[in-house]
Design an enzyme around this catalytic site. Structure first.
Site, PDB file in Angstrom:
ATOM      1  NE  ARG A 132      -4.120  -1.681   0.276  1.00 13.22           N
ATOM      2  CZ  ARG A 132      -4.340  -2.658  -0.667  1.00 13.22           C
ATOM      3  NH1 ARG A 132      -3.384  -3.098  -1.696  1.00 13.22           N
ATOM      4  NH2 ARG A 132      -5.327  -3.572  -0.641  1.00 13.22           N
TER       5      ARG A 132
ATOM      6  CG  HIS B 232      -3.511  -1.247  -6.715  1.00 13.78           C
ATOM      7  ND1 HIS B 232      -3.788  -0.485  -5.580  1.00 13.78           N
ATOM      8  CD2 HIS B 232      -3.525  -2.650  -6.745  1.00 13.78           C
ATOM      9  CE1 HIS B 232      -4.028  -1.431  -4.590  1.00 13.78           C
ATOM     10  NE2 HIS B 232      -3.986  -2.398  -5.490  1.00 13.78           N
TER      11      HIS B 232
END
Ligand code: NDP
Ligand code: OXD
Length: 314
Positions: free
Chosen positions: A229, A277
């Site tokens: 993250r 991502h």
């Protein structure tokens, strides 16, 4: 018995189609509705979600189980209307082990083969043959985390000849991998790395872990791969570490804000590679299989797999 589905980033509906198709075969008795078409909300016992919109939970009075369509649950846990009494189950593997392993292997290979040095030489039209190319056997990869995905990645790297170590809360046993555990062993874990991979969940304890003091524990010139993250990393500290050469290059798949804002310095930094991502997309059919099994477990009074400990944050 009905399940509510929502996936924010499923723009073309491909994930939903695969998920629904597989779920209808595996659990034909389960009615699947897609937010915001809830129908009679009292029917909804189960929800399968990625980044649910605000207000979704408030509309579901009889929810008994929440299935996250992701491995990480940090964003789900921050949903303001998340009911406190409803248990959450996350995807374990979810078809992500192989793509994550491939992505990290790619990052490790390009760092080991010093591709950033060679790219600079190409820009300058220099025939540079002195880029250091240590053998995989001398290129140490350290993985922060030793969970489901880190284990898949570690195994792939070991099979490709890299010495691999992991760092986690509890000690692990994985073939050919050296395990470090807890804050006391962090310095030792960092001491001989060539590439550092972050595969931790985002929790109160891990947020901001990749900061200046952490980077300074690493050998000079370590390459960073962050596939966990964005909030694990203090961006300004990473840019300073890249500028000083403490970190040689960064392959980043995740960011504080996604999409990465247009004015973020990462876009232009010569030592940063960005991907949107996509390291390990959830596979719709595999997710459906885990959710179908979770619903079957719930109906039979068993605990589904992937229980999230809200106190721990993962
Ligand atoms: P797991 O929960 O299986 O593994 C988490 C690991 O982190 C465990 O080994 C755990 O230790 C360790 N850990 C947690 N907190 C700490 C801490 N404070 N100190 C040291 N170690 C800690 O997660 P997954 O492997 O399934 O997923 C990892 C993350 O990858 C996800 O949370 C998500 O953020 C990210 N991800 C990114 C994707 C992408 O496409 N970029 C796709 C999928 C996931 P212990 O084993 O002792 O509990
Ligand atoms: C996940 C992700 O956590 O896709 O599954 O990031």
């Amino acid at each position: 018995m009905a399940l509510l589905f929502f996936s924010k980033s499923d723009r073309d509906g491909a994930f939903e189609n695969k998920f629904r198709q597989a779920l209808s075969e595996l659990a034909p008795e389960l009615e699947v509705r897609t937010w915001p078409d809830v129908g009679d909300a009292k029917d909804i016992q189960y929800a399968a979600l990625w980044l649910p919109p605000p207000g979704l939970f408030d509309a579901l009075p009889n929810l008994t189980h929440i299935f996250a369509l992701s491995a990480g649950v940090d964003r789900l846990l921050r949903a303001p209307d998340l009911p406190q009494h409803v248990p959450i189950y996350r995807l374990e593997e979810g078809g992500m082990g192989t793509p994550m392993s491939e992505y990290v292997l790619f990052g490790v290979l390009q760092a080991q083969r010093q591709m950033h040095v060679l790219a600079d030489a190409q820009q300058a039209k220099q025939w540079t043959r002195d880029a250091i190319e240590p053998a995989a056997a001398n290129w140490h990869v350290g993985i922060l985390g030793a969970g489901v995905l880190a284990s898949a990645v570690a195994t792939r790297l070991v099979n490709n000849g890299y010495p691999v170590s992991t760092w986690s809360r509890s000690r692990k046993q994985l073939n050919g991998v050296t395990s470090y555990a807890g804050p006391n062993e962090q310095i030792e874990f960092c001491s001989n790395l060539n590439t550092l991979v972050c595969l931790l969940p985002l929790t109160a304890e891990t947020e901001g872990l990749l900061d200046a003091s952490f980077f300074n524990q690493l050998p000079r010139g370590t390459a960073l791969i962050n596939v966990a993250r964005g909030e694990h990393c203090v961006d300004e500290d990473l840019i300073n570490a890249l500028d000083s050469g403490q970190i040689s290059s960064a392959l980043l798949d995740v960011f504080h804000e996604e999409p990465l804002p247009q004015d973020h310095p990462f876009w232009q930094h010569p030592r940063v590679q960005i991907t949107p991502h996509i390291a390990a997309p959830t596979a719709g059919d595999v997710a459906a299989k885990q959710v179908a099994q979770g619903v079957a477990d719930a109906v039979a009074g068993r605990e589904p797999k992937g229980f999230v400990d809200r106190g721990m944050g993962y």
